[in-house]
Scaffold this motif. Structure first.
Motif, PDB file in Angstrom:
ATOM      1  N   ALA A 154      -1.533 -13.606   0.678  1.00  0.00           N
ATOM      2  CA  ALA A 154      -1.795 -14.793  -0.138  1.00  0.00           C
ATOM      3  C   ALA A 154      -1.882 -14.379  -1.605  1.00  0.00           C
ATOM      4  N   ARG A 155      -1.672 -15.315  -2.496  1.00  0.00           N
ATOM      5  CA  ARG A 155      -1.696 -15.053  -3.935  1.00  0.00           C
ATOM      6  C   ARG A 155      -3.017 -14.393  -4.316  1.00  0.00           C
ATOM      7  N   ASP A 156      -2.934 -13.366  -5.144  1.00  0.00           N
ATOM      8  CA  ASP A 156      -4.116 -12.622  -5.567  1.00  0.00           C
ATOM      9  C   ASP A 156      -4.438 -12.970  -7.016  1.00  0.00           C
ATOM     10  N   TYR A 157      -4.981 -12.011  -7.746  1.00  0.00           N
ATOM     11  CA  TYR A 157      -5.528 -12.254  -9.073  1.00  0.00           C
ATOM     12  C   TYR A 157      -4.482 -12.522 -10.155  1.00  0.00           C
ATOM     13  N   MET A 158      -3.225 -12.241  -9.904  1.00  0.00           N
ATOM     14  CA  MET A 158      -2.186 -12.529 -10.895  1.00  0.00           C
ATOM     15  C   MET A 158      -0.854 -12.794 -10.206  1.00  0.00           C
ATOM     16  N   SER A 159       0.045 -13.390 -10.925  1.00  0.00           N
ATOM     17  CA  SER A 159       1.370 -13.696 -10.394  1.00  0.00           C
ATOM     18  C   SER A 159       2.070 -12.408  -9.963  1.00  0.00           C
ATOM     19  N   GLY A 160       2.679 -12.453  -8.793  1.00  0.00           N
ATOM     20  CA  GLY A 160       3.400 -11.293  -8.285  1.00  0.00           C
ATOM     21  C   GLY A 160       2.575 -10.387  -7.401  1.00  0.00           C
ATOM     22  N   VAL A 161       1.279 -10.645  -7.269  1.00  0.00           N
ATOM     23  CA  VAL A 161       0.418  -9.829  -6.413  1.00  0.00           C
ATOM     24  C   VAL A 161      -0.068 -10.703  -5.263  1.00  0.00           C
ATOM     25  N   TYR A 162       0.154 -10.220  -4.024  1.00  0.00           N
ATOM     26  CA  TYR A 162      -0.232 -10.952  -2.819  1.00  0.00           C
ATOM     27  C   TYR A 162      -0.983  -9.977  -1.922  1.00  0.00           C
ATOM     28  N   SER A 163      -2.069 -10.444  -1.309  1.00  0.00           N
ATOM     29  CA  SER A 163      -2.907  -9.504  -0.578  1.00  0.00           C
ATOM     30  C   SER A 163      -3.732 -10.190   0.501  1.00  0.00           C
ATOM     31  N   PHE A 169     -10.226  -2.521   4.399  1.00  0.00           N
ATOM     32  CA  PHE A 169      -9.023  -2.166   3.653  1.00  0.00           C
ATOM     33  C   PHE A 169      -8.462  -3.377   2.910  1.00  0.00           C
ATOM     34  N   TYR A 170      -7.851  -3.089   1.787  1.00  0.00           N
ATOM     35  CA  TYR A 170      -7.162  -4.067   0.956  1.00  0.00           C
ATOM     36  C   TYR A 170      -5.670  -3.812   1.136  1.00  0.00           C
ATOM     37  N   VAL A 171      -4.920  -4.825   1.564  1.00  0.00           N
ATOM     38  CA  VAL A 171      -3.489  -4.696   1.825  1.00  0.00           C
ATOM     39  C   VAL A 171      -2.765  -5.550   0.793  1.00  0.00           C
ATOM     40  N   ARG A 172      -1.730  -4.991   0.171  1.00  0.00           N
ATOM     41  CA  ARG A 172      -1.182  -5.648  -1.019  1.00  0.00           C
ATOM     42  C   ARG A 172       0.344  -5.490  -1.109  1.00  0.00           C
ATOM     43  N   LEU A 173       0.981  -6.535  -1.617  1.00  0.00           N
ATOM     44  CA  LEU A 173       2.392  -6.501  -2.010  1.00  0.00           C
ATOM     45  C   LEU A 173       2.468  -6.790  -3.502  1.00  0.00           C
ATOM     46  N   ASP A 174       3.313  -6.062  -4.202  1.00  0.00           N
ATOM     47  CA  ASP A 174       3.540  -6.315  -5.620  1.00  0.00           C
ATOM     48  C   ASP A 174       5.009  -6.677  -5.832  1.00  0.00           C
ATOM     49  N   TYR A 175       5.230  -7.823  -6.459  1.00  0.00           N
ATOM     50  CA  TYR A 175       6.580  -8.253  -6.827  1.00  0.00           C
ATOM     51  C   TYR A 175       6.725  -8.166  -8.340  1.00  0.00           C
ATOM     52  N   GLY A 176       7.905  -7.774  -8.792  1.00  0.00           N
ATOM     53  CA  GLY A 176       8.167  -7.688 -10.222  1.00  0.00           C
ATOM     54  C   GLY A 176       8.442  -9.057 -10.827  1.00  0.00           C
ATOM     55  N   HIS A 177       8.592  -9.084 -12.143  1.00  0.00           N
ATOM     56  CA  HIS A 177       8.834 -10.351 -12.839  1.00  0.00           C
ATOM     57  C   HIS A 177      10.157 -11.001 -12.413  1.00  0.00           C
ATOM     58  N   ARG A 179      11.030 -11.141  -9.310  1.00  0.00           N
ATOM     59  CA  ARG A 179      10.723 -11.549  -7.937  1.00  0.00           C
ATOM     60  C   ARG A 179      11.241 -10.580  -6.869  1.00  0.00           C
ATOM     61  N   THR A 180      11.588  -9.364  -7.271  1.00  0.00           N
ATOM     62  CA  THR A 180      11.949  -8.344  -6.280  1.00  0.00           C
ATOM     63  C   THR A 180      10.697  -7.555  -5.920  1.00  0.00           C
ATOM     64  N   LEU A 181      10.646  -7.065  -4.691  1.00  0.00           N
ATOM     65  CA  LEU A 181       9.487  -6.328  -4.209  1.00  0.00           C
ATOM     66  C   LEU A 181       9.425  -4.956  -4.874  1.00  0.00           C
ATOM     67  N   THR A 182       8.282  -4.645  -5.453  1.00  0.00           N
ATOM     68  CA  THR A 182       8.078  -3.343  -6.091  1.00  0.00           C
ATOM     69  C   THR A 182       7.369  -2.380  -5.153  1.00  0.00           C
ATOM     70  N   SER A 183       6.301  -2.849  -4.469  1.00  0.00           N
ATOM     71  CA  SER A 183       5.565  -1.915  -3.630  1.00  0.00           C
ATOM     72  C   SER A 183       4.725  -2.611  -2.569  1.00  0.00           C
ATOM     73  N   PHE A 184       4.399  -1.826  -1.546  1.00  0.00           N
ATOM     74  CA  PHE A 184       3.427  -2.198  -0.519  1.00  0.00           C
ATOM     75  C   PHE A 184       2.308  -1.186  -0.613  1.00  0.00           C
ATOM     76  N   GLY A 185       1.063  -1.640  -0.522  1.00  0.00           N
ATOM     77  CA  GLY A 185      -0.063  -0.726  -0.604  1.00  0.00           C
ATOM     78  C   GLY A 185      -1.154  -1.051   0.400  1.00  0.00           C
ATOM     79  N   LEU A 186      -1.857  -0.014   0.814  1.00  0.00           N
ATOM     80  CA  LEU A 186      -2.973  -0.135   1.746  1.00  0.00           C
ATOM     81  C   LEU A 186      -4.066   0.781   1.214  1.00  0.00           C
ATOM     82  N   SER A 187      -5.247   0.203   0.897  1.00  0.00           N
ATOM     83  CA  SER A 187      -6.323   0.966   0.267  1.00  0.00           C
ATOM     84  C   SER A 187      -7.650   0.741   0.963  1.00  0.00           C
ATOM     85  N   LYS A 188      -8.436   1.811   1.067  1.00  0.00           N
ATOM     86  CA  LYS A 188      -9.804   1.694   1.567  1.00  0.00           C
ATOM     87  C   LYS A 188     -10.664   1.036   0.493  1.00  0.00           C
ATOM     88  N   ALA A 189     -11.649   0.261   0.925  1.00  0.00           N
ATOM     89  CA  ALA A 189     -12.638  -0.237  -0.019  1.00  0.00           C
ATOM     90  C   ALA A 189     -13.534   0.942  -0.383  1.00  0.00           C
TER      91      ALA A 189
END
Length: 198
Positions: A154-163, A169-177, A179-189
């Motif tokens: 779901a939309r996160d704190y800014m455009s292009g970030v979905y988590s 754990f925090y799971v995240r997708l980052d899209y560039g300006h 609209r192409t996918l830049t990265s997938f991330g998985l982080s421990k709290a």
């Protein structure tokens, strides 16, 4: 030999060649390597080529499974050829704190120039499955959420970030300006942070 005998012999040979071969049981044929996922994430469990990448304990197991990192500086381990990097910076947290899979180099804003030095030299070219959804550089958010089991991005704190959050754990997708996918991330709290309540 007469023509009719030749014809009869031809029919016998033809019928004899059409018999079904005796079948013998055989082991199932494994799917081709290209069909097998390379990196899988199920909940917070990560596997590379079927081998577990554990979140607890030293990153040595990650190095055994992924091979030696191309670079390791300030607690960031980068695998240039795989398109992956791992943070292992916080002594309070056993094991790596996060994993990032690089798909592209487009930043959130067209005003941002360059990329971080620790980013892999190459993008991830393998297969990534996250809770059953295939993720690649061309994946859209709708496609991922459609195929994914469990929580949706779901939309996160800014455009292009979905988590979303799962366990700690925090799971995240980052899209560039663009609209192409830049990265997938998985982080421990981190120990002193708590995920926001839904």
């Amino acid at each position: 030999m007469t023509a009719s005998r030749w014809a009869g012999l031809g029919v016998l040979l033809l019928l004899g060649g059409c018999r079904e071969p005796v079948s013998t049981p055989s082991a199932p044929v494994p799917p081709p390597a290209a069909a097998q996922p390379l990196l899988t994430v199920e909940g917070v469990t990560v596997r590379y080529k079927g081998q577990l990448l554990p979140w607890e304990g030293p990153t040595e197991r990650w190095k055994q499974v992924l091979g030696p990192p191309s670079r390791e500086e300030l607690g960031i381990l980068t695998w240039d050829e795989l398109g992956l990097f791992v943070y292992d910076q916080d002594a309070r947290v056993p094991g790596p704190e996060s994993l990032s899979v690089l798909f592209g180099r487009t930043m959130h804003s067209p005003l941002t120039e360059g990329a971080p030095d620790f980013w892999p030299r190459k993008s991830f070219s393998g297969r990534l499955l996250v809770d059953g959804a295939a993720i690649s550089s061309g994946s859209t958010l709708d496609e991922i959420n459609r195929d994914k089991k469990g929580a949706s991005f779901a939309r996160d704190y800014m455009s292009g970030v979905y988590s979303y959050y799962v366990e700690d754990f925090y799971v995240r997708l980052d899209y560039g300006h663009d609209r192409t996918l830049t990265s997938f991330g998985l982080s421990k709290a981190l120990p002193d942070s708590t995920p926001p309540s839904p």
